[in-house]
Design a protein around this motif. Sequence first.
Motif, PDB file in Angstrom:
ATOM      1  N   CYS A  66      -0.477 -11.112   7.566  1.00 48.38           N
ATOM      2  CA  CYS A  66      -0.111 -10.169   7.922  1.00 48.38           C
ATOM      3  C   CYS A  66      -1.311  -8.998   9.299  1.00 48.38           C
ATOM      4  CB  CYS A  66       0.482  -9.462   7.267  1.00 48.38           C
ATOM      5  SG  CYS A  66      -1.135  -9.204   6.286  1.00 48.38           S
ATOM      6  N   GLY A  68      -1.809  -6.248   8.691  1.00 44.32           N
ATOM      7  CA  GLY A  68      -1.836  -4.950   8.106  1.00 44.32           C
ATOM      8  C   GLY A  68      -3.575  -5.778   7.547  1.00 44.32           C
ATOM      9  N   VAL A  69      -3.847  -6.705   6.615  1.00 46.98           N
ATOM     10  CA  VAL A  69      -4.986  -7.634   6.816  1.00 46.98           C
ATOM     11  C   VAL A  69      -5.934  -7.992   7.905  1.00 46.98           C
ATOM     12  CG1 VAL A  69      -5.008  -9.769   5.642  1.00 46.98           C
ATOM     13  CG2 VAL A  69      -3.766  -8.625   4.247  1.00 46.98           C
ATOM     14  N   CYS A 157      -4.032  -0.042   4.764  1.00 47.17           N
ATOM     15  CA  CYS A 157      -3.109  -0.416   5.647  1.00 47.17           C
ATOM     16  C   CYS A 157      -1.711   0.661   6.166  1.00 47.17           C
ATOM     17  CB  CYS A 157      -2.094  -1.399   5.626  1.00 47.17           C
ATOM     18  SG  CYS A 157      -0.304  -1.816   6.131  1.00 47.17           S
ATOM     19  N   TRP A 159       0.779   1.323   6.334  1.00 48.80           N
ATOM     20  CA  TRP A 159       2.579   0.276   5.314  1.00 48.80           C
ATOM     21  C   TRP A 159       2.456   1.007   3.797  1.00 48.80           C
ATOM     22  CZ3 TRP A 159       7.531  -0.416   6.307  1.00 48.80           C
ATOM     23  CH2 TRP A 159       7.817  -1.117   7.460  1.00 48.80           C
ATOM     24  N   VAL A 160       1.306   0.476   3.599  1.00 42.34           N
ATOM     25  CA  VAL A 160       0.897   1.659   2.758  1.00 42.34           C
ATOM     26  C   VAL A 160       1.021   3.187   1.871  1.00 42.34           C
ATOM     27  CG1 VAL A 160      -0.705   1.332   0.590  1.00 42.34           C
ATOM     28  CG2 VAL A 160      -0.225  -0.862   1.393  1.00 42.34           C
ATOM     29  N   THR A 250       4.156  -2.911  -1.526  1.00 36.57           N
ATOM     30  CA  THR A 250       4.490  -3.196  -0.790  1.00 36.57           C
ATOM     31  C   THR A 250       4.965  -4.493  -1.333  1.00 36.57           C
ATOM     32  OG1 THR A 250       2.593  -3.381   0.192  1.00 36.57           O
ATOM     33  CG2 THR A 250       3.742  -1.678   0.848  1.00 36.57           C
ATOM     34  N   CYS A 288       7.586  -3.956   3.685  1.00 33.49           N
ATOM     35  CA  CYS A 288       7.049  -4.043   4.524  1.00 33.49           C
ATOM     36  C   CYS A 288       7.499  -4.922   4.677  1.00 33.49           C
ATOM     37  CB  CYS A 288       5.682  -4.140   4.329  1.00 33.49           C
ATOM     38  SG  CYS A 288       4.523  -5.974   5.357  1.00 33.49           S
ATOM     39  N   ALA A 290       5.637  -7.311   6.885  1.00 29.77           N
ATOM     40  CA  ALA A 290       5.301  -8.837   7.338  1.00 29.77           C
ATOM     41  C   ALA A 290       5.457  -9.300   5.432  1.00 29.77           C
ATOM     42  CB  ALA A 290       3.830  -8.996   6.899  1.00 29.77           C
ATOM     43  N   THR A 291       6.103  -8.912   4.717  1.00 30.16           N
ATOM     44  CA  THR A 291       6.002  -9.364   2.626  1.00 30.16           C
ATOM     45  C   THR A 291       7.396  -9.718   3.097  1.00 30.16           C
ATOM     46  OG1 THR A 291       4.910  -7.442   1.647  1.00 30.16           O
ATOM     47  CG2 THR A 291       6.488  -8.730   0.741  1.00 30.16           C
TER      48      THR A 291
HETATM   49  S1  SF4 Z   1       1.540  -3.653   3.250  1.00 33.17           S
HETATM   50 FE1  SF4 Z   1       2.412  -5.648   4.516  1.00 33.17          FE
HETATM   51  S2  SF4 Z   1       0.894  -5.322   6.467  1.00 33.17           S
HETATM   52 FE2  SF4 Z   1       0.319  -4.047   5.774  1.00 33.17          FE
HETATM   53  S3  SF4 Z   1      -1.282  -4.844   4.591  1.00 33.17           S
HETATM   54 FE3  SF4 Z   1       0.628  -5.276   2.623  1.00 33.17          FE
HETATM   55  S4  SF4 Z   1       1.151  -7.275   3.247  1.00 33.17           S
HETATM   56 FE4  SF4 Z   1       0.452  -6.745   5.099  1.00 33.17          FE
END
Ligand code: SF4
Length: 402
Positions: A66, A68-69, A157, A159-160, A250, A288, A290-291
Amino acid sequence: MDTRAFKRLLNHSEHYHRKGFGYDQAVAGQMQTEYQSSLIQQIRENGYRLTRGTVTIHLAEAFGFCWGVERAVAMAYETRQHFPQEKLWITNEIIHNPSVNQRLREMEVAFIPVVEGKKDFSAVQSGDVVILPAFGASVQEMQLLSDRGCTIVDTTCPWVSKVWNTVEKHKKGNYTSIIHGKYNHEETVATSSFAGTYLIVLNLEQAEYVADYILRGGDKSEFMAKFHKAHSEGFDPDRDLVQIGIANQTTMLKGETEQIGKLFERTMMRKYGPDRLNQHFLSFNTICDATQERQDAMFDLVQMPLDLMVVVGGYNSSNTTHLQEIAIERGFASYHIDSPDCIGVGNRVEHKPLGQDLTVTEPWLPAGHITVGITSGASTPDKIVEEVIEKIFEIKALVLAN
Ligand code: SF4
């Protein structure tokens, strides 16, 4: 120090970095070579499907790294370039993928050792550079590193961070954060460190137990035993479930997080009435993308007539485990592996059944034409998925042809 005050202080420090160091082009080329795959690109362009010999592969339409990674790994690479001489540490696996973490070891990025279940920071010196992983680090760890005079490169990330902001809002308004997550997962450990009063629920069943307690009361000592280790210090279910807000790890199953959110909204509405809901319940929007996309793609994939599924990703990766759960719930023979090396000589695979230890299955690929569904967790590079697919082709061509 209050977490907000500490974060403000950190944000103004010249030893705290939340962005790369301007080596993005060089690093993008390096990551392309190390992690991207031309075979996967070809399968994507071919409608996520490829047939070779007696094997048809169906790839999920969203899988793997994703953003973020990818961002976290790129920042770690840039950190090595920017600090070529300094001792480099990482507080945890940067992401839950063994090959990526091995690559970082080769670049002389050391992992903080864990002694008797606790991280041991004793070897970290002033002037060392410490990378925080994509799923973040607790306030206490950040404070310790800052006090020790380290440079911190924070790849958390966004999102976190959004979830952290949510629990901080709960704290400010005296709401208890109900966090859907695993109490010992690094991301949830970090999130709870930013919360005030909190309770962590693992699944819908636990959430229903809490909702029932809110409506009807219950046995307090049973409650405390059930949520042992999953609440803030001094938590009292009779006092601390009057005003609640929801937050999530997330990488939990999106559908379950949404159900839990709705359950508590209904519960507080029943208890206090719709006109007073806002005083007792704070909704959330921190799932998130991506998840969500990866789980939706998996739901689509399991509609196909597959003979088996292969789910690739770290065994301690929460989002990968959830993909495996979806396959198992649909009744597929599904093999969760963490690297191509799990596929051995002959027709053998070492894999992790849901909730169990590693096991070996032999033979695992059936004879004749087979259709295999493949997906991978947010921490898995395409190159790894390519190697898995090539091994499946190889077994079918060499071993099962004879
Ligand atoms: S929160 Fe979502 S975009 Fe961020 S690292 Fe985790 S899975 Fe990836």
